[in-house]
Structure formats: C-alpha cells, structure tokens
Design a protein around this motif. Structure first.
Motif, PDB file in Angstrom:
ATOM      1  N   GLU A  62      14.340 -52.557  -2.676  1.00 39.25           N
ATOM      2  CA  GLU A  62      14.140 -53.164  -4.001  1.00 39.25           C
ATOM      3  C   GLU A  62      14.385 -52.141  -5.109  1.00 39.25           C
ATOM      4  O   GLU A  62      15.066 -52.431  -6.102  1.00 39.25           O
ATOM      5  CB  GLU A  62      12.714 -53.720  -4.100  1.00 39.25           C
ATOM      6  CG  GLU A  62      12.399 -54.345  -5.447  1.00 39.25           C
ATOM      7  CD  GLU A  62      10.930 -54.711  -5.586  1.00 39.25           C
ATOM      8  OE1 GLU A  62      10.480 -54.908  -6.727  1.00 39.25           O
ATOM      9  OE2 GLU A  62      10.227 -54.799  -4.559  1.00 39.25           O
ATOM     10  N   LYS A  63      13.832 -50.934  -4.920  1.00 37.88           N
ATOM     11  CA  LYS A  63      13.987 -49.882  -5.923  1.00 37.88           C
ATOM     12  C   LYS A  63      15.448 -49.460  -6.055  1.00 37.88           C
ATOM     13  O   LYS A  63      15.949 -49.246  -7.172  1.00 37.88           O
ATOM     14  CB  LYS A  63      13.126 -48.680  -5.525  1.00 37.88           C
ATOM     15  CG  LYS A  63      13.084 -47.569  -6.559  1.00 37.88           C
ATOM     16  CD  LYS A  63      12.154 -46.442  -6.095  1.00 37.88           C
ATOM     17  CE  LYS A  63      12.146 -45.298  -7.103  1.00 37.88           C
ATOM     18  NZ  LYS A  63      11.261 -44.184  -6.655  1.00 37.88           N
ATOM     19  N   GLU A  81      13.522 -57.930  -6.156  1.00 40.66           N
ATOM     20  CA  GLU A  81      12.384 -58.150  -5.256  1.00 40.66           C
ATOM     21  C   GLU A  81      12.700 -59.244  -4.242  1.00 40.66           C
ATOM     22  O   GLU A  81      12.414 -59.112  -3.042  1.00 40.66           O
ATOM     23  CB  GLU A  81      11.151 -58.532  -6.082  1.00 40.66           C
ATOM     24  CG  GLU A  81       9.890 -58.732  -5.241  1.00 40.66           C
ATOM     25  CD  GLU A  81       8.701 -59.164  -6.075  1.00 40.66           C
ATOM     26  OE1 GLU A  81       7.637 -59.447  -5.486  1.00 40.66           O
ATOM     27  OE2 GLU A  81       8.828 -59.227  -7.321  1.00 40.66           O
ATOM     28  N   LYS A 138      10.323 -51.969  -0.123  1.00 36.49           N
ATOM     29  CA  LYS A 138      10.222 -51.441  -1.482  1.00 36.49           C
ATOM     30  C   LYS A 138      11.351 -50.474  -1.821  1.00 36.49           C
ATOM     31  O   LYS A 138      11.825 -50.430  -2.961  1.00 36.49           O
ATOM     32  CB  LYS A 138       8.865 -50.741  -1.666  1.00 36.49           C
ATOM     33  CG  LYS A 138       7.676 -51.687  -1.781  1.00 36.49           C
ATOM     34  CD  LYS A 138       7.768 -52.501  -3.069  1.00 36.49           C
ATOM     35  CE  LYS A 138       6.585 -53.462  -3.207  1.00 36.49           C
ATOM     36  NZ  LYS A 138       6.700 -54.297  -4.432  1.00 36.49           N
ATOM     37  N   GLU A 139      11.783 -49.686  -0.832  1.00 32.30           N
ATOM     38  CA  GLU A 139      12.868 -48.740  -1.084  1.00 32.30           C
ATOM     39  C   GLU A 139      14.169 -49.482  -1.420  1.00 32.30           C
ATOM     40  O   GLU A 139      14.914 -49.077  -2.312  1.00 32.30           O
ATOM     41  CB  GLU A 139      13.080 -47.834   0.142  1.00 32.30           C
ATOM     42  CG  GLU A 139      11.988 -46.803   0.358  1.00 32.30           C
ATOM     43  CD  GLU A 139      11.956 -45.771  -0.761  1.00 32.30           C
ATOM     44  OE1 GLU A 139      13.034 -45.394  -1.265  1.00 32.30           O
ATOM     45  OE2 GLU A 139      10.846 -45.364  -1.161  1.00 32.30           O
TER      46      GLU A 139
END
Length: 475
Positions: free
Chosen positions: A388-389, A365, A385-386
C-alpha cells in the motif's frame, strides 16, 4: 407442442446467424442502440438550449457576457454551454458539480458516516449520490439567484411584465419564477445525465459538459479568425492576420496532442502471482499494474473551477447592492482569472485536487488488500502495508508531474490573455479543452470495451453452438 418446438428451433437458428454475421451493426446491436440513445438525448438538450426562461427579455449582449465574465463563463462551461441563450437549462449540471466537490471532500475521513458510505461499495455510492442530488438544490438556488441579480443589474435581462400586465403583480415574482425555472432545468439535466449513464455511452454528466464545449468550438474558431483579420484592409496586415490564425490552429492541435499524451501515459508496475515463478515470454506478456501519470483525469480542473465559482457566486449577489464591499473587492482582486493571484490560486487548487483525487481514484489500500487476497505481489515489496505504501508513493510521484502539466494547460488561456491581446475565451488550452479531450478518450475506451465484450460473447456462443451440433451425432 410441435409449433413451440419449431419456434425454439427458428429462434436458435436466428441466434446462430446473428453470431455468424460479419456486419458490425448487427453484431453490436446493443452498442449502436446506446450510441443512438446518447445522440438523441444530446439533440434534445441542444433544442432545450433555445427555450428561453419565460417572462424574461434577453439582451443580445448575453453571449458576449457568457464568454468574458468569469462567473458566467464557468457556469456556461460546466452547464453545457446553454447560458448564452439564457435557456431553462442555463445552469446545467454546474450546481451538481459544486455539490459533488463538497461531498467528496467531506467523505475523506472528515465525516465518519460519509466515509463509511464511500467505502461501502455500490450501496454506499448510491447513498452518496442521493445526498449529492439533495445538496444540488440549495446550490442551484444560490447560483440561480446570483445569475438573476447580476444579469438584471447589468441590464442583460429584464422582466416582460409590470404590475399592470396580465395581473401578475409585482416584478418581485420574477425573482421567484426565474430561479424556479432554472432549478427545474438543472434537475432535468441531472435526470438526463443519469439516463445517459444507464442506457447510453459514457458518464452522463461528463457527456453533457463535453457536448456543450464542442457545440461552441465552431463559433470560437470563427470569432478568433475575425479577431485576427477584422479591419485589416492592407494586404500585408491581412496576410499577417491569416498567418497568425494558422499558427493558432496548429498550436491548438499540438495542445490537444499534448493532452492526449498526458491522459494516455502510464507507469507499469510489474506484479507476480504467488507460486508462479518468474514470468517468461517477453516484456509484453509480463503482468503489470498500470498507473497513469494523470490518474485523476479531468476531475481536478472541474473541481477547481467549481470551487472558485462558489465565492464568486456570493460576490455577485452582494455586489448588486454593495459593489464596494470588502468581500467583493477580495474576489475581484484575488480570485479573478484576469489577475495573477487568481491564476496562481487556480493552478494551486488544480494541483491539490490532482493529488487528492488520484488517491481516491486508485485507492492504494484497496489494491493492496485485493493483491493479498489473490496471492499477487510486487517483486521486492512485501504484501500488505508495504505494498500500500509503495503504490501510494508511486501515485504521488506520478501526480507531481501530472498535476503540474494539468495546471499548466488549465491556466494557459489566462496567461496568454495577460501577455497578449487575445481574449481568454478564445485562447488555446484551458479547462474546456482538457474536459473535451479526456471525455472523448474515456468514451472511446468504453466503446472499445463493449466491442471486445461483444466479440467474446459471440465467440463463446459460437463455440457452444458448435459443441451442441457435435454432440447431436452421439445420439
């Protein structure tokens, strides 16, 4: 005024000479001081390991107990190897390690205030460290009492006095004095560890554990050599024993090589700056994010060992008065490293802690957030977010391989002990070897980093001095 000006010129000239000096010890004076400080502190700790707890008579068999008994071998390893002489530093940093596990687990969104502290930067980290040190005290009391009761029950230690000696009163005082001495030794070791971290080289707690493991290596090799050749009068059996010992040494070195490869292997994720276009200049010049196969380092095996030692500590206290207790039987049958269930549980805990601590150590994150702020991205992956994922998934895939290898090395001595007659304390691999190699590599990285930093500072100072001399001609 002239005197002050001369002093300033002399000081500046000395600084220039220092920068120009090619002597390693002169150029890296701060690093040498840090290394010397660390070595002096470690010598003090080794001297402290010979100071036996006052008021106690120690049996000569205590060294064998600290190598064979699971509870004492764990404390001895995490404590820096001082339990074998039952010194005032016998518990070492073992209670602190146990307290660290509790705090780490509770700060992973279990208790909101602790989670906020964990994400609160340097200030939050100091609060967590203070809480860990406070929690160290009850764990030190528990381990100290368990150690006293167990050793006294087995006849390893006994009080030097009775009700008629020196007017000290009942021997119950011995059950108060000795734990207090052990707790004081633990707090002293924590203070020393902090001093190494601040003024020395490496992480203080890791360095203390590392020093204890290295100090026991010569005696372990000697004991292993005697194990293979003792009582062998026949020349063929003697030669066979020597050959087995040589194979043992070679395998030991190969396992060290394997651990080094495990610690140094990494996956390079290509990254790119917004607006920079496609990078050129070969594969070496392309920017990347390094992700290690074992991002968690040595922490998982330490945490797994300490977590297993907690119920064993309670079991040791209960077994003194009730050896047939159900909980005591459970720990003996399912948590002992001499049983297959205990070995499997140890391996599973190591794997789980590897996954957990890899995410904590890398923090996908935070990496994704920093990438977005700096305008950096992974080609083919959207920022935020992409990203982080994607990073989290990559770390998890690497952790599958890393955790299996780490668990395999950790349980290797106990598996060898189950399959052969070699004691687990002398077998190849194990937590001690992983800690030793990992701490050595991390310390070497820190030393190289400081040398590089000092070289950059010297180059900058030399450049500034040269510019200053060139500008003097303009006047």
């Amino acid at each position: 005024m002239k005197t002050k000006a001369k002093k300033r010129k002399a000081k500046k000239a000395a600084q220039v000479d220092l920068v120009k000096s090619n002597n390693f010890f002169v150029k890296n004076k701060d690093l040498i001081k840090r290394i010397a400080f660390t070595l002096i502190v470690l010598v003090v700790i080794r001297l402290g390991s010979y100071l036996t707890v006052p008021g106690v008579t120690v049996s000569p068999n205590i060294q064998d107990l600290s190598n064979t008994d699971q509870f004492f071998s764990l404390i001895s390893m995490l404590g820096g190897g001082t339990l074998g002489k039952f010194s005032i530093l016998a518990l070492g940093v073992s209670p602190y390690i146990t307290a660290s596990i509790i705090v780490q687990l509770l700060s992973t969104d279990v208790i909101p205030p602790l989670s906020r502290w964990a994400k609160g930067g340097e200030k939050g980290r100091k609060k967590l460290d203070r809480l860990t040190k406070w929690l160290t005290i009850p764990f030190a009391i528990m381990q100290g009492v368990a150690t006293i009761f167990t050793m006294a029950n087995q006849g390893i230690i006994s009080p030097k006095w009775s009700t008629n000696d020196f007017g000290t009163g009942s021997p119950i005082f011995y059950y108060i004095l000795v734990p207090c001495a052990l707790i004081a030794g633990t707090m002293f070791m924590l203070w020393v560890a902090d001093q190494i971290t601040i003024r020395g080289i490496g992480n203080g707690v890791s360095i203390i554990i590392f020093a204890g493991i290295v100090a026991k290596l010569p005696s372990n090799l000697e004991t292993t050599f005697k194990f293979w050749i003792s009582g062998q009068e026949d020349i063929n059996l003697l030669f066979d024993g020597i050959l087995k010992f040589l194979v043992y040494v070679v395998m030991f070195l190969l396992v060290i090589l394997f651990v080094v490869m495990l610690n140094e292997s990494e996956r390079k994720l290509p990254i790119q700056q917004t607006g920079s276009g496609l990078s050129s200049g070969g594969e070496q010049n392309k920017p990347f994010l390094p992700l290690k196969i074992n991002s968690a380092g040595v922490i998982p095996v330490i945490f797994a060992s300490a977590l297993i030692s907690a119920p064993i500590t309670v079991s040791q206290i209960i077994s003194v008065s009730n050896p047939n207790n159900g909980f005591v039987q459970f720990t003996n049958n399912y948590l002992s490293f001499s049983t297959w269930p205990g070995i499997i549980i140890y391996a599973v805990l190591t794997i789980l802690f590897t996954f957990l601590y890899s995410q904590v150590q890398m923090n996908p994150e935070k990496i994704a957030e920093n990438f977005q702020k700096a305008g950096t991205f992974i080609p083919g992956v959207r920022p935020g977010k992409e990203t982080e994922k994607y990073i989290k998934g990559t770390i998890n895939r690497l952790s599958i391989l890393g955790s299996i290898f780490l668990a395999a090395i950790a349980i290797l001595p106990y598996v060898i002990s189950k399959l052969t007659s070699l004691p687990s304390a002398l077998a190849i691999g194990g937590t001690g070897l992983i800690i030793m190699v990992s701490v050595a590599l991390e310390t070497m990285r820190q030393i190289k980093g400081r040398i590089t930093q000092q070289a950059f500072i010297d180059k900058k100072s030399q450049s500034l001095n040269q510019d200053s001399n060139d500008n003097s001609y303009l006047w």
